[in-house]
Design an enzyme around this catalytic site. Structure first.
Site, short mmCIF file in Angstrom:
data_model
loop_
_atom_site.label_atom_id
_atom_site.label_comp_id
_atom_site.label_asym_id
_atom_site.label_seq_id
_atom_site.Cartn_x
_atom_site.Cartn_y
_atom_site.Cartn_z
N ASN A 108 112.54 -5.97 -21.19
CA ASN A 108 112.54 -6.98 -22.25
C ASN A 108 112.40 -6.20 -23.54
O ASN A 108 111.33 -5.64 -23.83
CB ASN A 108 111.36 -7.94 -22.06
CG ASN A 108 111.32 -9.00 -23.16
OD1 ASN A 108 112.06 -8.92 -24.14
ND2 ASN A 108 110.45 -9.97 -23.00
N VAL A 109 113.48 -6.15 -24.35
CA VAL A 109 113.47 -5.28 -25.53
C VAL A 109 112.40 -5.66 -26.54
O VAL A 109 112.05 -4.86 -27.41
CB VAL A 109 114.85 -5.24 -26.25
CG1 VAL A 109 115.91 -4.60 -25.38
CG2 VAL A 109 115.28 -6.62 -26.72
N ASN A 123 122.06 -2.79 -27.59
CA ASN A 123 123.07 -3.86 -27.58
C ASN A 123 122.48 -5.24 -27.27
O ASN A 123 123.04 -6.26 -27.68
CB ASN A 123 124.14 -3.48 -26.54
CG ASN A 123 124.99 -4.66 -26.14
OD1 ASN A 123 125.88 -5.07 -26.87
ND2 ASN A 123 124.72 -5.21 -24.96
N SER A 132 126.29 -6.99 -36.39
CA SER A 132 127.27 -8.08 -36.33
C SER A 132 127.92 -8.20 -37.70
O SER A 132 127.29 -7.90 -38.72
CB SER A 132 126.56 -9.39 -36.00
OG SER A 132 127.41 -10.49 -36.29
N TYR A 154 120.01 -15.36 -37.37
CA TYR A 154 120.79 -14.34 -36.63
C TYR A 154 121.29 -13.27 -37.61
O TYR A 154 121.12 -12.08 -37.38
CB TYR A 154 121.95 -15.02 -35.91
CG TYR A 154 122.83 -14.06 -35.14
CD1 TYR A 154 122.40 -13.51 -33.93
CD2 TYR A 154 124.10 -13.69 -35.61
CE1 TYR A 154 123.20 -12.62 -33.22
CE2 TYR A 154 124.90 -12.82 -34.90
CZ TYR A 154 124.46 -12.29 -33.70
OH TYR A 154 125.26 -11.41 -33.01
N ALA A 178 120.12 -12.47 -40.49
CA ALA A 178 118.99 -11.70 -41.00
C ALA A 178 118.58 -10.63 -39.99
O ALA A 178 118.33 -9.47 -40.35
CB ALA A 178 117.81 -12.63 -41.28
N SER A 179 118.54 -11.02 -38.72
CA SER A 179 118.11 -10.06 -37.68
C SER A 179 119.10 -8.91 -37.58
O SER A 179 118.71 -7.76 -37.36
CB SER A 179 117.94 -10.76 -36.32
OG SER A 179 119.20 -11.12 -35.78
N LYS A 180 120.39 -9.21 -37.77
CA LYS A 180 121.41 -8.17 -37.67
C LYS A 180 121.48 -7.33 -38.96
O LYS A 180 121.89 -6.18 -38.94
CB LYS A 180 122.77 -8.80 -37.34
CG LYS A 180 122.82 -9.41 -35.94
CD LYS A 180 122.63 -8.35 -34.85
CE LYS A 180 122.86 -8.90 -33.46
NZ LYS A 180 122.72 -7.86 -32.42
N ILE A 222 133.67 -12.00 -30.47
CA ILE A 222 134.12 -11.32 -29.25
C ILE A 222 133.95 -12.28 -28.07
O ILE A 222 132.94 -12.99 -27.98
CB ILE A 222 133.26 -10.05 -28.99
CG1 ILE A 222 133.14 -9.18 -30.27
CG2 ILE A 222 133.81 -9.24 -27.82
CD1 ILE A 222 134.39 -8.57 -30.81
N1 LIG Z 1 129.90 -11.97 -28.77
C1 LIG Z 1 130.02 -11.87 -30.09
O1 LIG Z 1 130.88 -12.51 -30.69
C2 LIG Z 1 129.13 -10.94 -30.87
C3 LIG Z 1 129.47 -10.67 -32.21
C4 LIG Z 1 128.67 -9.80 -32.94
C5 LIG Z 1 127.57 -9.20 -32.36
N2 LIG Z 1 127.26 -9.49 -31.06
C6 LIG Z 1 126.10 -8.82 -30.50
O2 LIG Z 1 126.50 -8.02 -29.41
C7 LIG Z 1 125.44 -7.89 -28.48
C8 LIG Z 1 125.92 -8.25 -27.08
O3 LIG Z 1 126.30 -9.62 -27.08
P1 LIG Z 1 127.25 -10.29 -25.99
O4 LIG Z 1 128.21 -11.11 -26.74
O5 LIG Z 1 127.74 -9.28 -25.03
O6 LIG Z 1 126.20 -11.30 -25.34
P2 LIG Z 1 125.77 -11.64 -23.83
O7 LIG Z 1 124.93 -12.84 -23.95
O8 LIG Z 1 126.95 -11.65 -22.93
O9 LIG Z 1 124.88 -10.38 -23.44
C9 LIG Z 1 123.60 -10.15 -24.00
C10 LIG Z 1 122.76 -9.44 -22.97
O10 LIG Z 1 121.49 -9.17 -23.57
C11 LIG Z 1 120.47 -9.49 -22.62
N3 LIG Z 1 119.23 -9.81 -23.31
C12 LIG Z 1 118.94 -10.91 -24.07
N4 LIG Z 1 117.67 -10.86 -24.48
C13 LIG Z 1 117.12 -9.72 -23.98
C14 LIG Z 1 115.84 -9.12 -24.05
N5 LIG Z 1 114.83 -9.69 -24.72
N6 LIG Z 1 115.65 -7.92 -23.43
C15 LIG Z 1 116.66 -7.34 -22.73
N7 LIG Z 1 117.88 -7.88 -22.60
C16 LIG Z 1 118.11 -9.05 -23.23
C17 LIG Z 1 121.03 -10.69 -21.86
O11 LIG Z 1 120.37 -10.87 -20.61
C18 LIG Z 1 122.49 -10.29 -21.71
O12 LIG Z 1 122.71 -9.52 -20.55
C19 LIG Z 1 124.31 -8.80 -28.99
O13 LIG Z 1 123.37 -8.01 -29.72
C20 LIG Z 1 125.04 -9.74 -29.93
O14 LIG Z 1 124.20 -10.27 -30.92
C21 LIG Z 1 128.00 -10.35 -30.30
#
Ligand SMILES: NC(=O)c1ccc[n+]([C@@H]2O[C@H](COP(=O)([O-])OP(=O)(O)OC[C@H]3O[C@@H](n4cnc5c(N)ncnc54)[C@H](O)[C@@H]3O)[C@@H](O)[C@H]2O)c1
Length: 244
Positions: free
Chosen positions: A58-59, A85, A137, A149, A151-153, A182
């Site tokens: 859990n990050v 990630n 992001s 979101y 802000a966190s990024k 994505i």
């Molecule tokens: N999909 C998009 O359009 C997009 C765009 C910009 C940025 N992002 C960022 O890319 C990253 C990956 O996103 P994704 O789209 O593959 O999402 P996803 O939901 O498919 O994958 C996210 C993963 O993070 C894990 N996770 C969540 N909370 C956690 C925690 N507290 N500890 C450990 N693991 C945890 C989840 O279990 C999941 O496996 C994220 O940081 C997201 O914010 C996604």
């Protein structure tokens, strides 16, 4: 020969979406990959991939980071690559975001990558080498109406640059990637609103959504020795959306 032969990589959020594709790609390139995730069920699936070990993390828990890094060092002796990630998203507006929502978002999306760097960098400094890629992001750079979101990024963007300047002299590179929209489980909801999806695609110069492959290839480049002189960089992978 693979780009990551004999390298040990930790990829958080490695059980789903773009993290999952990174896990596959890095192991294809010869890395020993630790897929670290909070989702134990999905972790079991990635644990079956050759060269991949799925470990619970859990990050948002510093204790979890301390145990994970110790376990990786005890087992493999080093950490060459860290990909921060894991993340969650929210589309709530300012008036709807509760204090608890704000704290949870910051704890996972900003503190998570910070704690990862805090506990991995000392090992990298000892080795005098290491590559970190933090997933931010495009919403950190432009106003997309994703308040807490974004802000966190934005914090991820700032801590990446700061760490790049602080740890460059120790051989540790830190870069950030800024994905656009994505196709992953995180953006599944878009499919339900066909019109929003169509207008997003129309508004993207490359006329499509991004794939996990698009992001994983960018991360692979930044983590590899091909990017040996690249640190503090911001790589936007959004089909040109934010260039407008
Ligand atoms: N999909 C998009 O359009 C997009 C765009 C910009 C940025 N992002 C960022 O890319 C990253 C990956 O996103 P994704 O789209 O593959 O999402 P996803 O939901 O498919 O994958 C996210 C993963 O993070 C894990 N996770 C969540 N909370 C956690 C925690 N507290 N500890 C450990 N693991 C945890 C989840 O279990 C999941 O496996 C994220 O940081 C997201 O914010 C996604």
């Amino acid at each position: 020969m693979g780009k990551f032969d004999n390298k040990v990589a930790i990829i958080t959020g490695g059980a789903s979406g773009m993290g999952r594709r990174m896990v596959e790609l890095f192991s294809e390139e010869g890395a020993l990959v630790i897929a670290a995730d909070i989702n134990r069920d999905s972790l079991q699936e990635v644990d079956n991939i050759e060269g991949v070990e799925g470990l619970y993390l859990n990050v948002s828990s510093e204790d979890n980071w301390i145990s994970l890094t110790k376990q990786v060092i005890d087992t493999y002796g080093k950490i060459d690559i860290l990909i921060n990630n894991a993340g969650i998203s929210s589309e709530k507006t300012v008036q709807d975001i509760t204090i608890e929502d704000w704290d949870t978002m910051m704890r996972i999306n900003s503190f998570g990558p910070f704690a990862g760097m805090k506990h991995v960098i000392p090992y990298m400094m000892e080795q005098k080498s290491g590559a970190i890629v933090n997933i931010s992001s495009y919403t950190a750079q432009i106003g997309m109406g994703l308040n807490n979101y974004s802000a966190s990024k934005g914090a991820v963007r700032a801590i990446s640059k700061a760490a790049a300047t602080q740890y460059g002299p120790y051989g540790v590179r830190v870069n950030a990637v800024f994905p656009g929209v994505i196709q992953t489980p995180m953006t599944d909801g878009l499919k339900e609103s066909g019109e929003t999806l169509k207008s997003l695609i129309r508004a993207t110069p490359l006329q499509r959504l991004g794939t996990t492959e698009d992001v994983a290839q960018a991360v692979l480049y930044l983590a590899s020795d091909n990017a040996a002189y690249v640190t503090g960089a911001e790589l936007v992978i959004d089909g040109g959306f934010s260039a407008q």
